[in-house]
Motif scaffolding. Structure first.
Motif, PDB file in Angstrom:
ATOM      1  N   TYR A 157      81.063  37.002  50.458  1.00 34.58           N
ATOM      2  CA  TYR A 157      81.407  37.901  51.565  1.00 34.58           C
ATOM      3  C   TYR A 157      82.596  37.396  52.389  1.00 34.58           C
ATOM      4  CZ  TYR A 157      78.030  34.506  53.405  1.00 34.58           C
ATOM      5  OH  TYR A 157      77.346  33.353  53.696  1.00 34.58           O
ATOM      6  N   VAL A 158      83.247  36.308  51.940  1.00 35.19           N
ATOM      7  CA  VAL A 158      84.356  35.707  52.678  1.00 35.19           C
ATOM      8  C   VAL A 158      85.647  35.817  51.871  1.00 35.19           C
ATOM      9  CG1 VAL A 158      85.310  33.492  53.489  1.00 35.19           C
ATOM     10  CG2 VAL A 158      82.944  34.132  54.044  1.00 35.19           C
ATOM     11  N   ASP A 159      86.726  36.165  52.561  1.00 33.86           N
ATOM     12  CA  ASP A 159      88.068  36.100  51.988  1.00 33.86           C
ATOM     13  C   ASP A 159      88.585  34.686  52.238  1.00 33.86           C
ATOM     14  OD1 ASP A 159      90.771  36.204  51.389  1.00 33.86           O
ATOM     15  OD2 ASP A 159      91.128  38.105  52.415  1.00 33.86           O
ATOM     16  N   ARG A 160      88.606  33.872  51.220  1.00 36.42           N
ATOM     17  CA  ARG A 160      88.925  32.454  51.393  1.00 36.42           C
ATOM     18  C   ARG A 160      90.365  32.204  51.826  1.00 36.42           C
ATOM     19  NH1 ARG A 160      88.747  29.333  45.667  1.00 36.42           N
ATOM     20  NH2 ARG A 160      86.549  29.922  45.846  1.00 36.42           N
ATOM     21  N   GLU A 161      91.211  33.223  51.762  1.00 31.49           N
ATOM     22  CA  GLU A 161      92.587  33.084  52.253  1.00 31.49           C
ATOM     23  C   GLU A 161      92.693  33.431  53.735  1.00 31.49           C
ATOM     24  OE1 GLU A 161      94.756  31.613  50.390  1.00 31.49           O
ATOM     25  OE2 GLU A 161      93.273  31.580  48.777  1.00 31.49           O
ATOM     26  N   ARG A 162      91.544  33.680  54.378  1.00 34.43           N
ATOM     27  CA  ARG A 162      91.520  34.060  55.805  1.00 34.43           C
ATOM     28  C   ARG A 162      90.451  33.224  56.513  1.00 34.43           C
ATOM     29  NH1 ARG A 162      89.883  39.887  55.613  1.00 34.43           N
ATOM     30  NH2 ARG A 162      90.438  39.961  57.840  1.00 34.43           N
TER      31      ARG A 162
END
Length: 359
Positions: A157-162
């Protein structure tokens, strides 16, 4: 048993509010903390110092740092998140606090504003693992932030680039140190920040003389033999136990950590204590040496106008490279930014991370 540090007590060497005179064995408070923690077994009931929000989902998680220490953390997720991958913020601090206090409040509030957040207990404290208990390390505590980024970046559920970071009080300095080295983090905010390397080695307002520094290191070096002979560390007196006549900022610490406002039995600062030798690791570790290398990623420094610690953020801001912002909160003290919802600038933090963790 160690002798009195006389002129150099740990009021001058950091947030260690009492002299470490005549400490030979673990205090009862430290023993209680040892018995209650260390195995990273999380309490599942809600035991925070703030009410649970009905706008977020909460889950307790564990993960290991690169030293093999199991960290305990709380993850907060917006209820209306749908199936989208969201920006995430890792939150740590204050130094000697637990995730059930300020860091959890910050994390839950930022989750209400649309971010996935994670608040963790530092190694050797709270529900996180590590033996002996109530030990701090500039290296390991910096690693704790990086390990939290490891974990949150693997979640579906996480955008690892953010990914962003918030560090509070003494863990604010560790957060800045971590972000300088960890290029995965795209933005960092510190709130009511302490530079623990600076305050441990130089005292408040850099008031410790070279002779006092040498004396403190001599005492702690010899204490290591006592600890080795005993097979366990000696601990300082219980924190934030006032006797009268203390400086105002110590009264403010006690008002948070020892009253229903912020007391938590697992917090080092809530009547427990650090080991006597804990400051030694910080004495020659200037953790903000490479703060300029956070650039071109942005930094938001937040500090209270009336905080005794304001100079830490001001000098760190001066050393940092652009882009950077220093936000001084009118009429706020150091401890106000732990939990005073009318003082903590959540709107400014939301705007900062929304801008710098864009879709």
């Amino acid at each position: 048993m160690i002798s009195n540090l006389s002129r150099l007590n740990f009021l001058k060497v950091g947030i260690l509010a009492a002299s470490i005179a005549m400490v030979g064995t673990e205090s009862a408070a430290a023993q209680s903390t040892n018995a209650a923690a260390g195995s990273a077994q999380s309490v599942q009931s809600w035991d925070k110092t703030f009410p649970k929000s009905d706008k977020v989902d909460h889950q307790k998680v564990t993960f290991k740092n690169r030293y093999g220490i199991t960290l305990a953390a709380d993850v907060y997720l917006p209820k209306n998140r749908g199936n989208q991958r969201l920006a995430a913020i890792v939150v740590g601090g204050p130094f000697g606090a637990v995730k059930e206090q300020s860091s959890g409040l910050y994390a839950q509030t930022m989750a209400e504003r649309g971010f996935v957040t994670l608040a963790f207990d530092a190694s050797y404290t709270g529900e996180s693992g590590g033996e002996p208990r109530n030990i701090a390390s500039p290296d390991i505590n910096t690693e704790d932030f990086m390990a939290a980024v490891d974990f949150i970046g693997l979640q579906s559920y996480v955008d690892r680039e953010r990914i962003g970071v918030i560090g509070i009080c003494g863990m604010g300095g560790m957060a800045l140190n971590a972000v300088a080295a960890d290029k995965r983090v795209k933005a960092v905010a510190s709130s009511t920040m302490y530079d623990m390397g600076r305050v441990m080695s130089k005292g408040y307002n850099d008031s410790v003389t070279p002779e006092q520094r040498a004396q403190a290191l001599e005492q702690m070096s010899r204490q290591r033999w006592e600890d080795a002979a005993n097979g366990k560390p000696a601990y300082q007196p219980a924190y934030n136990k006032l006797k009268g006549g203390e400086a105002q900022f110590l009264v403010e610490y006690a008002d948070y950590y020892t009253t229903p406002r912020g007391y938590h039995p697992r917090a080092v600062n809530s009547g427990n204590s650090w080991s006597v030798t804990t400051p030694q690791a910080f004495m020659n570790m200037p953790i903000l040496t490479y703060i300029a290398e956070i650039s071109p990623r942005p930094i938001l420094f937040i500090h209270g106008e009336k905080a005794h610690s304001r100079y830490f953020s001001e000098t760190a801001y001066a050393a940092a490279a652009q882009p950077k912002e220093l936000l001084i909160v009118k009429d706020a003290t150091h401890v106000d930014l732990y939990d005073r919802l009318d003082k903590i600038p959540f709107d400014a933090m939301t705007a900062f991370f929304t801008k710098n963790l864009p879709r």
